[in-house]
Design a protein around this motif. Structure first.
Motif: not given
Length: 314
Positions: A65-69, A130-133
């Motif tokens: 998630y860190t990399t994506m965000i 995180t944009n959730g599901p």
């Protein structure tokens, strides 16, 4: 002789995609190396310190998630986001370690499981972040030129070399740890934590240090996962099944061994991916059977048994 073997192994590692260049086999090698990193990550904690964690997917997900965000919201390229993801995972490991290492035995294992589920639910419900599901998706990777030519990210070979470097770093880190005070203290804790405390070892500090190093590599692997597959969601990267597979890789290969995670990844991922193509989820049956065979006949793992055999023949 040993140095020659190591040098040949490293040479083979970097020459492999040119020897076997078919896309499926390159993908298979990428998966083997990614799981080598994850197995080595778990081995640093579970193998050396004896602290069984069923929540290691927490750190993989944190790195992913860190990399994506960082890329999607701040425009920071994934190859910078991957090590940052590892650092974020290591930072997350600090409070988890100081809290959970007050517990022992099965209580620690259950606490890591609970933490992983809590983090998954947070990621699932914090939709603004995180944009959730729905998850996060990378449509295109940044342009990079190497020797005057633009790298084709649709080709799997660049990804192979990225994960090869990460896997080699995780193996080297395990080797260094096994020969430092941290490794010696960790083994003492694994054998008898009360005796370790009696001789003056700070058991909480040692385990937290091992957990942070372990979390760093799990986070780096998570960052690579995000970059390679270009899509993540909470159920994909915080899954308990991922944590269990890390345990399988380390145990089958050989706990507290440097090369064990690589051997475990080669055996389990190769057969697992092959069976997945034929039986879909049938590869999980193979995982279970392999675990039973290893526990019954190879308690020290495949590489542990081979190493003992080589030593006996010298």
């Amino acid at each position: 002789m040993r140095k020659i073997i190591v040098a040949l192994a490293i040479l083979l590692l970097f020459a492999a995609p040119w020897i076997v260049s078919a896309p499926f086999f390159v993908h298979l090698m990428i998966m083997v190396l990614m799981w080598t990193v994850l197995g080595a990550s778990w081995n640093i904690l579970g193998g050396f310190t004896g602290q069984v964690s069923f929540g290691h997917a927490t750190f993989l997900g944190a790195g992913a998630y860190t990399t994506m965000i960082l890329y999607l919201k701040l425009g920071i390229a994934p190859w910078y986001g991957i090590p940052i993801g590892g650092l974020v995972a290591a930072l997350i490991a600090l409070p988890i370690g100081f809290i959970c290492f007050r517990l022992r035995g099965p209580y620690f294992a259950l606490s890591t499981l609970a933490v992983a589920e809590i983090i998954r639910l947070v990621a699932l419900n914090w939709e603004s972040f995180t944009n959730g599901p729905v998850g996060l998706l990378i449509t295109t990777l940044p342009d990079v030129t190497f020797r005057g030519e633009s790298i084709d990210w649709e080709n799997k070979i660049p990804f192979y070399y990225i994960i090869a470097v990460i896997a080699l770093a995780s193996i080297v880190a395990t080797y260094i740890m096994s020969r430092t005070r941290l490794g010696a203290y960790s083994l003492a804790i694994r054998e008898d934590i009360d005796s370790a405390e009696a001789i003056g070892i700070n058991t909480v500090q040692t385990r937290v240090a091992a957990l942070s190093l372990s979390a760093f590599f799990a986070g780096v692997a998570g960052g690579f996962y995000a970059m390679y597959f270009r899509y993540i969601d909470p159920d994909a990267v915080f899954s308990i099944a991922l944590s269990v597979e890390m345990v399988f890789i380390a145990v089958v290969g050989g706990l507290t061994t440097v090369a064990g995670p690589l051997i475990g990844a080669i055996v389990l991922v190769t057969f697992g991916e092959t069976f997945r193509q034929i039986f879909l989820v049938g590869h999980l049956i193979f995982y279970g059977l392999m675990m039973m065979i290893v526990i019954r006949y190879l308690p020290e793992g495949i590489w542990g048994k081979l190493r003992r055999w080589f030593v006996a023949r010298e």
